[in-house]
Motif scaffolding. Structure first.
Motif, PDB file in Angstrom:
ATOM      1  N   MET A  83       0.827  -1.202   0.000  1.00 32.26           N
ATOM      2  CA  MET A  83       0.000   0.000   0.000  1.00 32.26           C
ATOM      3  C   MET A  83       0.864   1.256   0.000  1.00 32.26           C
ATOM      4  SD  MET A  83      -2.469   1.560   3.000  1.00 32.26           S
ATOM      5  CE  MET A  83      -1.022   1.753   4.065  1.00 32.26           C
ATOM      6  N   PHE A  84       1.883   1.309   0.876  1.00 35.81           N
ATOM      7  CA  PHE A  84       2.729   2.499   0.955  1.00 35.81           C
ATOM      8  C   PHE A  84       3.531   2.693  -0.325  1.00 35.81           C
ATOM      9  CE2 PHE A  84       2.148   1.785   5.577  1.00 35.81           C
ATOM     10  CZ  PHE A  84       1.603   3.021   5.886  1.00 35.81           C
ATOM     11  N   ALA A  85       3.940   1.596  -0.960  1.00 37.75           N
ATOM     12  CA  ALA A  85       4.676   1.696  -2.218  1.00 37.75           C
ATOM     13  C   ALA A  85       3.817   2.373  -3.286  1.00 37.75           C
ATOM     14  CB  ALA A  85       5.117   0.307  -2.684  1.00 37.75           C
ATOM     15  N   VAL A  86       2.524   2.031  -3.332  1.00 38.67           N
ATOM     16  CA  VAL A  86       1.616   2.630  -4.314  1.00 38.67           C
ATOM     17  C   VAL A  86       1.320   4.080  -3.956  1.00 38.67           C
ATOM     18  CG1 VAL A  86      -0.699   2.516  -5.334  1.00 38.67           C
ATOM     19  CG2 VAL A  86       0.587   0.407  -4.925  1.00 38.67           C
ATOM     20  N   LEU A  87       1.110   4.367  -2.673  1.00 35.14           N
ATOM     21  CA  LEU A  87       0.796   5.733  -2.263  1.00 35.14           C
ATOM     22  C   LEU A  87       1.910   6.717  -2.607  1.00 35.14           C
ATOM     23  CD1 LEU A  87      -0.932   5.200   1.217  1.00 35.14           C
ATOM     24  CD2 LEU A  87      -1.998   5.975  -0.914  1.00 35.14           C
ATOM     25  N   LEU A  88       3.140   6.255  -2.610  1.00 37.66           N
ATOM     26  CA  LEU A  88       4.262   7.136  -2.917  1.00 37.66           C
ATOM     27  C   LEU A  88       4.196   7.684  -4.340  1.00 37.66           C
ATOM     28  CD1 LEU A  88       7.124   5.246  -1.071  1.00 37.66           C
ATOM     29  CD2 LEU A  88       6.581   7.674  -0.791  1.00 37.66           C
ATOM     30  N   ILE A  89       3.526   6.959  -5.238  1.00 36.48           N
ATOM     31  CA  ILE A  89       3.432   7.422  -6.627  1.00 36.48           C
ATOM     32  C   ILE A  89       2.005   7.814  -7.005  1.00 36.48           C
ATOM     33  CG2 ILE A  89       5.410   6.026  -7.344  1.00 36.48           C
ATOM     34  CD1 ILE A  89       3.416   4.004  -8.540  1.00 36.48           C
ATOM     35  N   ALA A  90       1.066   7.702  -6.072  1.00 42.71           N
ATOM     36  CA  ALA A  90      -0.348   7.949  -6.384  1.00 42.71           C
ATOM     37  C   ALA A  90      -0.617   9.439  -6.606  1.00 42.71           C
ATOM     38  CB  ALA A  90      -1.226   7.425  -5.256  1.00 42.71           C
ATOM     39  N   ASP A  91      -1.356   9.748  -7.668  1.00 39.82           N
ATOM     40  CA  ASP A  91      -1.776  11.138  -7.915  1.00 39.82           C
ATOM     41  C   ASP A  91      -3.180  11.201  -8.510  1.00 39.82           C
ATOM     42  OD1 ASP A  91      -1.342  10.217 -10.454  1.00 39.82           O
ATOM     43  OD2 ASP A  91       0.242  11.632 -10.952  1.00 39.82           O
ATOM     44  N   SER A  92      -3.943  10.115  -8.375  1.00 42.67           N
ATOM     45  CA  SER A  92      -5.326  10.106  -8.839  1.00 42.67           C
ATOM     46  C   SER A  92      -6.169   9.293  -7.866  1.00 42.67           C
ATOM     47  CB  SER A  92      -5.426   9.496 -10.244  1.00 42.67           C
ATOM     48  OG  SER A  92      -5.183   8.094 -10.208  1.00 42.67           O
ATOM     49  N   TYR A 166       6.193   8.820   4.157  1.00 37.44           N
ATOM     50  CA  TYR A 166       5.704   7.590   3.522  1.00 37.44           C
ATOM     51  C   TYR A 166       6.837   6.613   3.238  1.00 37.44           C
ATOM     52  CZ  TYR A 166       0.908   9.104   3.229  1.00 37.44           C
ATOM     53  OH  TYR A 166      -0.368   9.467   3.571  1.00 37.44           O
ATOM     54  N   TRP A 167       8.018   7.117   2.900  1.00 40.02           N
ATOM     55  CA  TRP A 167       9.170   6.224   2.714  1.00 40.02           C
ATOM     56  C   TRP A 167       9.530   5.518   4.015  1.00 40.02           C
ATOM     57  CZ3 TRP A 167      11.017   4.072  -1.360  1.00 40.02           C
ATOM     58  CH2 TRP A 167      10.937   4.696  -2.615  1.00 40.02           C
TER      59      TRP A 167
END
Length: 389
Positions: A83-92, A166-167
């Motif tokens: 989840m955190f890996a995806v949130l780091l690049i999420a923008d939508s 987040y990292w």
């Protein structure tokens, strides 16, 4: 408790400490808002969370009872890290939704398995009557970890971008993932297994039908959990509405974590003295009063009322899970807790939709009043039931 079980308990403590060491939580709403997520968007992701949980809760509990608790715990922690890996690049919205989907799947895998493994470990050394005591201590360790994360998480954004939180959360979760491999499963004897998957689910359903007093306790705990959960989710926006500066956010988050220590640590003792139902009713009445006050006093006083509610709510988890596991059949222990979580998330979808609508179209304070009214439902049910008899 023998040395092997002490080591097992220590492994569980370290695992839960790192799993809760999440600096992202203290700036979560700000990070999401920075990436374009509104309050309604956040609530919609909560609904996604609930739908995924509804789909996986019971199957994951059944698997935990049939193949062992540890594999589900390992998979659950890994998915939380993803989840955190995806949130780091999420923008939508949909990327945030995907991340929350991974988190929901991880939570479903963990919800029945973690506490079932704890109870089984205690039962193996004939200490199961101390389950709520140990659960309270694990909850306290979680709060300590969250407190450390809150302090560091509120300090770091003053010097680094929000992404650093987040990292660090990703690294901490992956550390917990590695520690899960050191947990030891308690194998059930093959003769104890329920014959089929459908039989296991049917037996779990019959268990709750035959336990109306337990179901009512779980309902009391559910309303407290829902109210406390939404308050903990949106306290940052409440402080902004109250005119409280960002610099105080870390301190406030630390306070609302610390005040939950006494309830977690004293739940076992208070339960013996007052009883579970009495304590849960006190928590509900305290929460109703506190939420109503905070809605009409959106300032420091209202923020203090929220702290009072969470102080009382600290006893809830050890009380209701202790009641459930005391009566649970070891063959379906994880399945039963998954059933309980299934119902919780089904209600979460309904309440969350209304909460989000009220917060978006009116004010967050109005949505707090809505939570206060929802909290009273179990007490009204008891009153109506007594009047009918």
């Amino acid at each position: 408790m023998n040395d092997e079980r002490k080591t097992e308990h220590q492994n569980d403590l370290f695992d839960r400490f790192f799993f809760s060491l999440i600096p992202a939580y203290v700036i979560e709403r700000l990070f999401w808002e920075m990436r374009g997520m509104s309050v309604l968007d956040v609530v919609l992701t909560e609904i996604i969370f609930g739908i995924v949980m509804l789909s996986l809760e019971v199957p994951s509990g059944v698997l935990a009872d049939r193949i062992g608790r540890k594999p589900l715990i390992v998979a659950g922690v890994f998915l939380e890290g993803l989840m955190f890996a995806v949130l780091l690049i999420a923008d939508s919205f949909w990327q945030f939704g995907l991340a929350i989907g991974f988190s929901a799947a991880g939570a479903a895998f963990l919800s029945g398995a973690e506490n079932a493994l704890l109870y089984d470990s205690l039962a193996a050394v004939h200490r199961e009557e101390k389950f709520d005591w140990h659960l309270g201590r694990l909850q306290a360790v979680r709060m300590i970890s969250l407190f450390v994360a809150a302090m560091s998480g509120s300090f770091l954004p003053g010097y680094y971008p929000l992404e650093i939180n987040y990292w660090l959360s990703f690294v901490s979760t992956m550390t917990a993932f590695l520690l899960t491999f050191f947990l030891k499963d308690i194998k059930q004897k093959s003769s104890e297994a329920v014959d089929s998957l459908s039989g296991q689910i049917a037996e779990a359903a019959r268990f709750f039908i035959k336990q109306p007093a337990l179901v009512y306790l779980l309902l009391l705990g559910m309303t407290v959990g829902l109210a406390a959960g939404f308050v903990e989710e949106f306290w940052q926006l409440y402080l902004i509405d109250a005119g409280i500066g960002l610099s105080f956010f870390g301190v406030y988050y630390g306070i609302i974590l610390i005040v939950q220590f006494p309830g977690a640590l004293l739940a076992h003792t208070l339960r013996k003295k007052f009883g579970r139902e009495c304590l849960l009713k006190i928590v509900i009445l305290t929460g109703t009063a506190a939420l109503t006050f905070s809605a009409f006093q959106v300032n420091w006083k209202g923020a203090a009322a929220i702290v009072l509610f969470l102080l009382a709510a600290g006893v809830t988890e050890p009380l209701i899970l202790g009641a459930l596991h005391e009566k649970a059949d070891s063959r379906i222990r994880a399945t039963l807790e998954s059933f309980q979580s299934l119902v919780f998330n089904a209600v979460l979808i309904a309440i969350g939709t209304a909460f989000g609508y009220i917060a978006t179209h009116f004010t967050l304070a109005m949505s707090f009043i809505f939570l206060a009214l929802v909290s009273l439902i179990p007490l009204l049910i008891r009153v109506v039931t007594k009047l009918n008899h």
